[in-house]
Design a protein around this motif. Structure first.
Motif, short mmCIF file in Angstrom:
data_model
loop_
_atom_site.label_atom_id
_atom_site.label_comp_id
_atom_site.label_asym_id
_atom_site.label_seq_id
_atom_site.Cartn_x
_atom_site.Cartn_y
_atom_site.Cartn_z
N GLN A 51 35.27 38.92 26.79
CA GLN A 51 36.47 38.13 27.05
C GLN A 51 36.36 36.81 26.29
OE1 GLN A 51 37.60 38.08 31.37
NE2 GLN A 51 35.81 39.40 31.63
N THR A 52 37.39 36.00 26.38
CA THR A 52 37.38 34.74 25.64
C THR A 52 36.21 33.85 26.06
OG1 THR A 52 39.00 33.89 27.25
CG2 THR A 52 39.85 34.69 25.14
N ARG A 53 35.84 33.88 27.33
CA ARG A 53 34.70 33.05 27.77
C ARG A 53 33.40 33.51 27.13
NH1 ARG A 53 35.70 35.55 32.83
NH2 ARG A 53 36.51 33.59 33.63
N GLY A 76 40.85 38.90 23.62
CA GLY A 76 41.91 38.56 24.56
C GLY A 76 42.43 39.73 25.37
N ASN A 78 40.75 42.11 26.84
CA ASN A 78 39.98 42.28 28.08
C ASN A 78 40.34 41.22 29.12
OD1 ASN A 78 38.25 44.61 27.54
ND2 ASN A 78 37.33 43.34 25.95
N ASP A 79 40.74 40.05 28.66
CA ASP A 79 41.19 39.02 29.62
C ASP A 79 42.42 39.51 30.39
OD1 ASP A 79 39.85 36.05 28.88
OD2 ASP A 79 39.83 37.51 27.25
N THR A 80 43.30 40.25 29.70
CA THR A 80 44.52 40.72 30.37
C THR A 80 44.22 41.79 31.40
OG1 THR A 80 45.06 42.52 28.81
CG2 THR A 80 45.79 40.29 28.23
N ARG A 82 41.83 41.70 33.65
CA ARG A 82 41.03 41.13 34.73
C ARG A 82 41.92 40.40 35.72
NH1 ARG A 82 38.12 43.86 32.11
NH2 ARG A 82 35.91 43.60 31.66
N THR A 84 41.22 37.73 37.02
CA THR A 84 41.02 36.30 36.78
C THR A 84 41.89 35.78 35.63
OG1 THR A 84 39.14 36.87 35.35
CG2 THR A 84 38.65 36.31 37.65
N PHE A 85 42.82 36.57 35.15
CA PHE A 85 43.65 36.17 34.01
C PHE A 85 44.28 34.80 34.25
CE2 PHE A 85 47.74 35.92 31.81
CZ PHE A 85 47.36 36.22 30.51
N ILE A 90 42.50 30.58 28.92
CA ILE A 90 42.38 31.35 27.67
C ILE A 90 42.75 30.47 26.48
CG2 ILE A 90 43.41 33.24 26.35
CD1 ILE A 90 43.65 34.75 29.05
#
Length: 281
Positions: A51-53, A76, A78-80, A82, A84-85, A90
């Motif tokens: 993810q971005t982190r 990005g 994978n961020d979508t 989760r 936690t989005f 982001i």
């Protein structure tokens, strides 16, 4: 003369999922590297599921130590997937990553990507929340790419998204043809800037297209597990989002959800422009 240094960061797309070779995985970045110059030092630090982190805190320090001339950041999706989005976080993370690359003088490569709900063929009520999230990520990537002078590839839509011959069995990752197409498109953009002196990657695959039976077997075994691992923490929230979609659709107010998402993206970018520091942990 020193070799051209190219470092690739990101998730499974850049790691090379969908483009297997004898040594493991190859992917669009490795294909592109071969056509950048006569002497290229290529390093791929992308990790499936990132993810971005992860790019900010783990991949970026390792990438900058390699003193890249060209660096790609494609992340990005994978961020979508989760629960936690958070588009504000982001945007803040990507801004830090892009700024760090720019300060080091590296030429930055970025891309907008298709939304995973559409690629997976999910029902509308499930697909629309994911599409809204991916559009938000793409809007942030596009805006920040302009800010930092990146070589930006628009890959979120177009014929390549619907051409099944370009995609692997999981529908989320390009197959060999798709990876070759991405590499060729990036090469064309770099050549236009005078940053690619080698021959463009061939678009013709070296391996035969997987058979339908092989694709179905992959989906029934590894593929199902892969999707499940990515979406485990999202599913309860996605069902809630889908129920909200249905309620708004019944009321005729679906456009309100798009407006809310759009305002969120605008606020996230405005916060960066104002010099605010959202939580980018």
């Amino acid at each position: 003369m020193s070799p051209l240094r190219f470092v690739a960061m990101g998730d499974s797309l850049t790691e090379g999922i969908g483009d297997p070779v004898a040594e493991g995985r190859r992917g669009w970045a490795a294909l592109l590297a071969a056509g950048l110059a006569a002497d290229v030092a290529f390093h791929n630090v992308a990790v499936s599921g990132a993810q971005t982190r992860d790019v900010l805190h783990q991949q970026l320090p390792a990438a900058l130590e390699l003193c890249p001339d060209i660096i790609s950041v494609i992340v990005g999706v994978n961020d979508t997937l989760r629960c936690t989005f958070d588009i504000h976080a982001i945007a803040a993370r990507l801004d830090q990553v892009y700024a760090s690359c720019a300060r080091q003088g590296a030429l930055l490569l970025t891309a907008c990507l298709p939304d995973p709900g559409a690629m997976l063929g999910l029902p509308g009520a499930l697909a629309r929340p994911l599409a809204r999230r991916q559009r938000g990520v793409n809007a942030v990537v596009h805006a920040l790419s302009e800010r930092y002078g990146a070589v930006h590839l628009h890959a979120a839509e177009g014929d390549w998204v619907t051409d099944r011959e370009l995609w692997s069995a999981d529908r989320l990752h390009p197959g060999e043809r798709g990876h070759r197409l991405l590499a060729a498109r990036f090469h064309a953009l770099l050549a236009a800037r005078g940053a690619a002196a080698g021959s463009p990657p061939s678009r013709e695959p070296q391996l035969p297209q997987p058979t339908r039976s092989a694709s179905l077997w992959w989906l029934a075994t590894a593929g199902t597990g892969w999707v499940a691992r990515r979406c485990t923490d999202l599913l309860p929230q996605l069902l809630t989002l889908a129920a909200d979609e249905v309620r708004h659709q019944v009321r005729g107010s679906s456009a309100r959800l798009d407006l809310i998402a759009g305002h969120g993206v605008a606020a996230a970018l405005a916060a960066l422009s104002a010099g605010e520091q959202p939580d980018a942990a």
